[in-house]
Scaffold this active site. Structure first.
Site, PDB file in Angstrom:
ATOM      1  N   THR A 125       1.188  -1.088  -0.233  1.00  0.00           N
ATOM      2  CA  THR A 125       0.174   0.223  -0.084  1.00  0.00           C
ATOM      3  C   THR A 125       1.333   1.208   0.056  1.00  0.00           C
ATOM      4  O   THR A 125       0.791   2.440  -0.560  1.00  0.00           O
ATOM      5  CB  THR A 125      -1.369   0.539   1.294  1.00  0.00           C
ATOM      6  OG1 THR A 125      -0.533  -0.052   2.521  1.00  0.00           O
ATOM      7  CG2 THR A 125      -1.750  -0.552   1.731  1.00  0.00           C
ATOM      8  N   ASN A 126       2.387   0.735   0.819  1.00  0.00           N
ATOM      9  CA  ASN A 126       2.694   1.772   0.649  1.00  0.00           C
ATOM     10  C   ASN A 126       3.210   2.378  -0.625  1.00  0.00           C
ATOM     11  O   ASN A 126       3.907   3.279  -1.331  1.00  0.00           O
ATOM     12  CB  ASN A 126       4.134   1.875   1.246  1.00  0.00           C
ATOM     13  CG  ASN A 126       3.723   2.676   2.780  1.00  0.00           C
ATOM     14  OD1 ASN A 126       4.132   3.437   3.611  1.00  0.00           O
ATOM     15  ND2 ASN A 126       3.517   1.051   3.869  1.00  0.00           N
ATOM     16  N   ARG A 165      23.190 -16.634   3.220  1.00  0.00           N
ATOM     17  CA  ARG A 165      22.575 -15.746   3.580  1.00  0.00           C
ATOM     18  C   ARG A 165      23.157 -14.689   2.279  1.00  0.00           C
ATOM     19  O   ARG A 165      23.212 -13.219   1.778  1.00  0.00           O
ATOM     20  CB  ARG A 165      22.511 -15.279   5.341  1.00  0.00           C
ATOM     21  CG  ARG A 165      22.281 -13.910   5.077  1.00  0.00           C
ATOM     22  CD  ARG A 165      20.637 -13.259   5.204  1.00  0.00           C
ATOM     23  NE  ARG A 165      20.475 -12.217   5.093  1.00  0.00           N
ATOM     24  CZ  ARG A 165      19.206 -11.729   5.148  1.00  0.00           C
ATOM     25  NH1 ARG A 165      18.487 -12.017   5.576  1.00  0.00           N
ATOM     26  NH2 ARG A 165      18.703 -11.032   5.283  1.00  0.00           N
ATOM     27  N   ASN A 170      13.486   4.930   4.346  1.00  0.00           N
ATOM     28  CA  ASN A 170      12.513   3.744   5.409  1.00  0.00           C
ATOM     29  C   ASN A 170      11.181   4.634   5.767  1.00  0.00           C
ATOM     30  O   ASN A 170      11.725   5.389   6.337  1.00  0.00           O
ATOM     31  CB  ASN A 170      13.625   2.849   5.807  1.00  0.00           C
ATOM     32  CG  ASN A 170      12.500   1.712   6.628  1.00  0.00           C
ATOM     33  OD1 ASN A 170      12.230   1.142   6.444  1.00  0.00           O
ATOM     34  ND2 ASN A 170      12.859   1.599   8.501  1.00  0.00           N
ATOM     35  N   HIS A 196       8.421   3.420   8.627  1.00  0.00           N
ATOM     36  CA  HIS A 196       8.546   3.386   9.702  1.00  0.00           C
ATOM     37  C   HIS A 196       7.395   3.366  11.075  1.00  0.00           C
ATOM     38  O   HIS A 196       6.901   4.669  10.501  1.00  0.00           O
ATOM     39  CB  HIS A 196      10.024   2.934  11.084  1.00  0.00           C
ATOM     40  CG  HIS A 196       9.880   1.801  12.007  1.00  0.00           C
ATOM     41  ND1 HIS A 196      10.132   0.949  11.658  1.00  0.00           N
ATOM     42  CD2 HIS A 196       9.359   2.218  12.848  1.00  0.00           C
ATOM     43  CE1 HIS A 196       9.916   0.377  13.293  1.00  0.00           C
ATOM     44  NE2 HIS A 196       9.182   0.733  14.115  1.00  0.00           N
TER      45      HIS A 196
END
Ligand code: GAR
Length: 197
Positions: free
Chosen positions: A13-14, A66, A108, A110
Protein backbone atom coordinates in the site's frame (compact mmCIF):
# COMPACT_ATOMS: atom_id res chain seq x y z
CA UNK A 1 14.22 12.89 -12.73
CA UNK A 2 14.88 10.86 -9.57
CA UNK A 3 14.95 7.16 -10.49
CA UNK A 4 13.50 5.08 -7.66
CA UNK A 5 14.00 1.45 -6.73
CA UNK A 6 11.34 0.40 -4.22
CA UNK A 7 11.81 -2.65 -1.95
CA UNK A 8 8.70 -4.35 -0.59
CA UNK A 9 7.65 -7.50 1.26
CA UNK A 10 3.86 -7.48 1.42
CA UNK A 11 0.72 -5.74 0.27
CA UNK A 12 2.43 -2.69 -1.11
CA UNK A 13 0.00 0.00 0.00
CA UNK A 14 2.95 2.35 0.53
CA UNK A 15 4.18 1.56 -2.99
CA UNK A 16 0.67 2.37 -4.21
CA UNK A 17 0.72 5.68 -2.33
CA UNK A 18 3.98 6.59 -4.09
CA UNK A 19 2.59 5.67 -7.51
CA UNK A 20 -0.64 7.59 -6.87
CA UNK A 21 1.28 10.65 -5.69
CA UNK A 22 3.46 10.57 -8.83
CA UNK A 23 0.32 10.26 -10.99
CA UNK A 24 -1.42 13.04 -9.11
CA UNK A 25 1.58 15.35 -9.24
CA UNK A 26 2.16 15.68 -5.49
CA UNK A 27 5.52 13.97 -6.13
CA UNK A 28 7.35 15.76 -8.91
CA UNK A 29 10.49 14.74 -10.79
CA UNK A 30 10.51 11.10 -9.69
CA UNK A 31 9.59 7.77 -11.24
CA UNK A 32 9.53 4.19 -9.97
CA UNK A 33 11.77 2.11 -12.25
CA UNK A 34 12.04 -1.16 -10.32
CA UNK A 35 10.29 -2.95 -7.48
CA UNK A 36 12.11 -5.75 -5.64
CA UNK A 37 10.45 -8.10 -3.16
CA UNK A 38 11.91 -10.83 -0.99
CA UNK A 39 8.53 -12.55 -1.20
CA UNK A 40 7.24 -13.95 -4.50
CA UNK A 41 3.65 -13.79 -3.27
CA UNK A 42 3.78 -10.10 -2.35
CA UNK A 43 0.81 -8.26 -3.84
CA UNK A 44 3.14 -5.29 -4.21
CA UNK A 45 4.80 -7.11 -7.14
CA UNK A 46 1.42 -7.41 -8.83
CA UNK A 47 0.79 -3.70 -8.35
CA UNK A 48 4.10 -2.98 -10.09
CA UNK A 49 3.59 -5.43 -12.96
CA UNK A 50 0.14 -4.05 -13.71
CA UNK A 51 1.75 -0.70 -14.34
CA UNK A 52 4.53 -2.12 -16.47
CA UNK A 53 7.15 -1.49 -13.80
CA UNK A 54 9.96 -4.03 -13.58
CA UNK A 55 9.12 -6.35 -10.65
CA UNK A 56 11.67 -8.81 -9.27
CA UNK A 57 11.64 -11.36 -6.48
CA UNK A 58 14.98 -11.98 -4.77
CA UNK A 59 14.38 -14.16 -1.74
CA UNK A 60 16.79 -15.43 0.92
CA UNK A 61 14.83 -18.69 0.70
CA UNK A 62 16.20 -19.28 -2.78
CA UNK A 63 19.82 -19.23 -1.61
CA UNK A 64 21.69 -21.79 0.49
CA UNK A 65 23.64 -19.08 2.33
CA UNK A 66 22.69 -15.58 3.42
CA UNK A 67 25.86 -14.26 1.77
CA UNK A 68 24.68 -15.59 -1.60
CA UNK A 69 21.33 -13.84 -1.23
CA UNK A 70 23.10 -10.60 -0.32
CA UNK A 71 25.40 -10.88 -3.35
CA UNK A 72 22.42 -11.39 -5.68
CA UNK A 73 20.41 -8.59 -4.07
CA UNK A 74 23.30 -6.11 -4.20
CA UNK A 75 24.10 -7.04 -7.80
CA UNK A 76 20.49 -6.47 -8.89
CA UNK A 77 20.41 -3.05 -7.22
CA UNK A 78 23.86 -1.98 -8.40
CA UNK A 79 23.08 -2.99 -12.00
CA UNK A 80 20.13 -0.62 -11.96
CA UNK A 81 22.03 2.13 -10.17
CA UNK A 82 18.95 3.94 -8.78
CA UNK A 83 19.12 7.50 -7.48
CA UNK A 84 17.11 6.54 -4.39
CA UNK A 85 16.23 3.22 -2.76
CA UNK A 86 12.91 3.31 -0.91
CA UNK A 87 12.16 0.63 1.69
CA UNK A 88 8.36 0.57 1.63
CA UNK A 89 7.50 -2.23 4.04
CA UNK A 90 10.68 -4.20 3.31
CA UNK A 91 11.20 -6.66 6.13
CA UNK A 92 14.73 -7.79 5.26
CA UNK A 93 17.88 -6.14 6.62
CA UNK A 94 19.63 -4.30 3.81
CA UNK A 95 23.17 -5.66 3.25
CA UNK A 96 25.89 -3.43 4.74
CA UNK A 97 27.61 -3.24 1.36
CA UNK A 98 24.58 -1.53 -0.14
CA UNK A 99 24.35 0.94 2.73
CA UNK A 100 28.00 1.83 2.14
CA UNK A 101 27.43 2.19 -1.62
CA UNK A 102 24.30 4.35 -1.28
CA UNK A 103 25.00 6.83 1.53
CA UNK A 104 21.92 9.00 2.26
CA UNK A 105 20.27 7.40 -0.73
CA UNK A 106 18.20 4.78 1.10
CA UNK A 107 15.06 5.74 3.03
CA UNK A 108 12.70 3.63 5.12
CA UNK A 109 9.16 4.07 6.43
CA UNK A 110 8.56 2.77 9.95
CA UNK A 111 5.07 2.64 11.54
CA UNK A 112 5.87 4.34 14.86
CA UNK A 113 7.39 7.54 16.20
CA UNK A 114 11.05 6.49 16.36
CA UNK A 115 12.70 5.94 18.87
CA UNK A 116 9.55 4.28 20.25
CA UNK A 117 8.69 0.75 19.13
CA UNK A 118 11.52 0.29 16.66
CA UNK A 119 14.61 -1.85 16.21
CA UNK A 120 14.97 -5.62 16.02
CA UNK A 121 11.64 -7.45 16.18
CA UNK A 122 9.48 -4.36 15.61
CA UNK A 123 7.87 -4.59 12.19
CA UNK A 124 4.38 -4.56 10.72
CA UNK A 125 1.58 -5.42 13.12
CA UNK A 126 4.03 -6.13 15.97
CA UNK A 127 4.75 -2.41 16.22
CA UNK A 128 1.08 -1.62 16.82
CA UNK A 129 0.64 -4.53 19.24
CA UNK A 130 3.53 -3.12 21.29
CA UNK A 131 2.14 0.42 21.21
CA UNK A 132 -1.27 -0.79 22.45
CA UNK A 133 0.33 -3.01 25.12
CA UNK A 134 2.29 -0.01 26.43
CA UNK A 135 -0.84 2.11 26.43
CA UNK A 136 0.52 5.08 24.48
CA UNK A 137 -2.07 7.64 23.45
CA UNK A 138 -0.11 8.94 20.46
CA UNK A 139 1.77 6.92 17.88
CA UNK A 140 2.60 7.66 14.24
CA UNK A 141 5.10 7.01 11.49
CA UNK A 142 8.67 7.98 10.64
CA UNK A 143 10.64 8.27 7.43
CA UNK A 144 14.37 8.03 8.03
CA UNK A 145 17.58 7.53 6.14
CA UNK A 146 18.95 4.01 6.48
CA UNK A 147 22.31 3.50 8.15
CA UNK A 148 23.96 0.32 9.44
CA UNK A 149 21.60 -0.05 12.42
CA UNK A 150 17.98 -1.12 12.67
CA UNK A 151 15.78 2.02 12.42
CA UNK A 152 18.66 4.21 13.67
CA UNK A 153 19.38 6.53 10.73
CA UNK A 154 18.72 10.30 10.64
CA UNK A 155 15.01 11.17 10.75
CA UNK A 156 13.57 12.97 7.74
CA UNK A 157 9.86 13.23 8.59
CA UNK A 158 7.46 12.17 11.35
CA UNK A 159 3.72 12.43 11.80
CA UNK A 160 1.70 11.74 14.95
CA UNK A 161 -1.50 9.67 14.97
CA UNK A 162 -3.99 9.35 17.83
CA UNK A 163 -4.59 5.99 19.52
CA UNK A 164 -8.33 5.61 20.24
CA UNK A 165 -10.19 3.58 22.86
CA UNK A 166 -11.06 0.14 21.54
CA UNK A 167 -8.29 0.11 18.93
CA UNK A 168 -7.06 -3.31 17.83
CA UNK A 169 -3.60 -3.64 16.26
CA UNK A 170 -5.27 -3.93 12.85
CA UNK A 171 -7.42 -0.82 13.33
CA UNK A 172 -4.45 1.18 14.58
CA UNK A 173 -2.24 -0.05 11.73
CA UNK A 174 -4.80 1.11 9.20
CA UNK A 175 -5.14 4.56 10.84
CA UNK A 176 -1.35 5.01 10.94
CA UNK A 177 -1.16 4.09 7.26
CA UNK A 178 -4.02 6.38 6.20
CA UNK A 179 -3.13 9.38 8.34
CA UNK A 180 0.64 9.16 8.27
CA UNK A 181 2.48 6.60 6.13
CA UNK A 182 0.73 7.14 2.81
CA UNK A 183 1.37 10.88 3.11
CA UNK A 184 4.85 10.90 4.62
CA UNK A 185 6.61 8.57 2.20
CA UNK A 186 5.54 10.44 -0.95
CA UNK A 187 6.33 13.73 0.81
CA UNK A 188 9.85 12.52 1.64
CA UNK A 189 10.44 11.43 -1.96
CA UNK A 190 9.20 14.77 -3.26
CA UNK A 191 11.54 16.59 -0.87
CA UNK A 192 14.53 14.53 -2.02
CA UNK A 193 13.60 14.75 -5.72
CA UNK A 194 13.33 18.50 -5.54
CA UNK A 195 16.33 19.39 -3.39
CA UNK A 196 14.44 20.13 -0.17
CA UNK A 197 15.73 17.29 2.05
C1 GAR B 1 3.90 -0.64 6.66
O1 GAR B 1 3.09 -0.36 7.77
C2 GAR B 1 5.34 -0.23 6.95
O2 GAR B 1 5.45 0.92 7.72
C3 GAR B 1 5.83 -1.44 7.70
O3 GAR B 1 5.30 -2.53 6.98
C4 GAR B 1 4.03 -2.15 6.44
C5 GAR B 1 4.00 -2.50 4.97
O4 GAR B 1 2.73 -2.29 4.41
N1 GAR B 1 7.26 -1.46 7.77
C6 GAR B 1 7.93 -1.89 8.84
O5 GAR B 1 7.40 -2.35 9.83
C7 GAR B 1 9.45 -1.77 8.72
N2 GAR B 1 10.06 -1.96 10.00
P1 GAR B 1 2.52 -2.17 2.84
O6 GAR B 1 3.19 -3.40 2.20
O7 GAR B 1 1.04 -2.19 2.64
O8 GAR B 1 3.15 -0.89 2.36
Amino acid sequence: MLRLLVCVSGGGTNLQAILDAIDGGTVANARVETVISNNAGAYALERARRRGIEALCISPKDYAARADFETAFCAAVEERSPDLIVLAGFLVKVPDRLIADFPRRIINIHPSLIPSFCGVGYYGLKVHEAALARGVKITGATVHYVDGGMDTGPILLQKAVEVKPGDTPEILQRRVMEEAEWKLLPQAIDMIANGRA
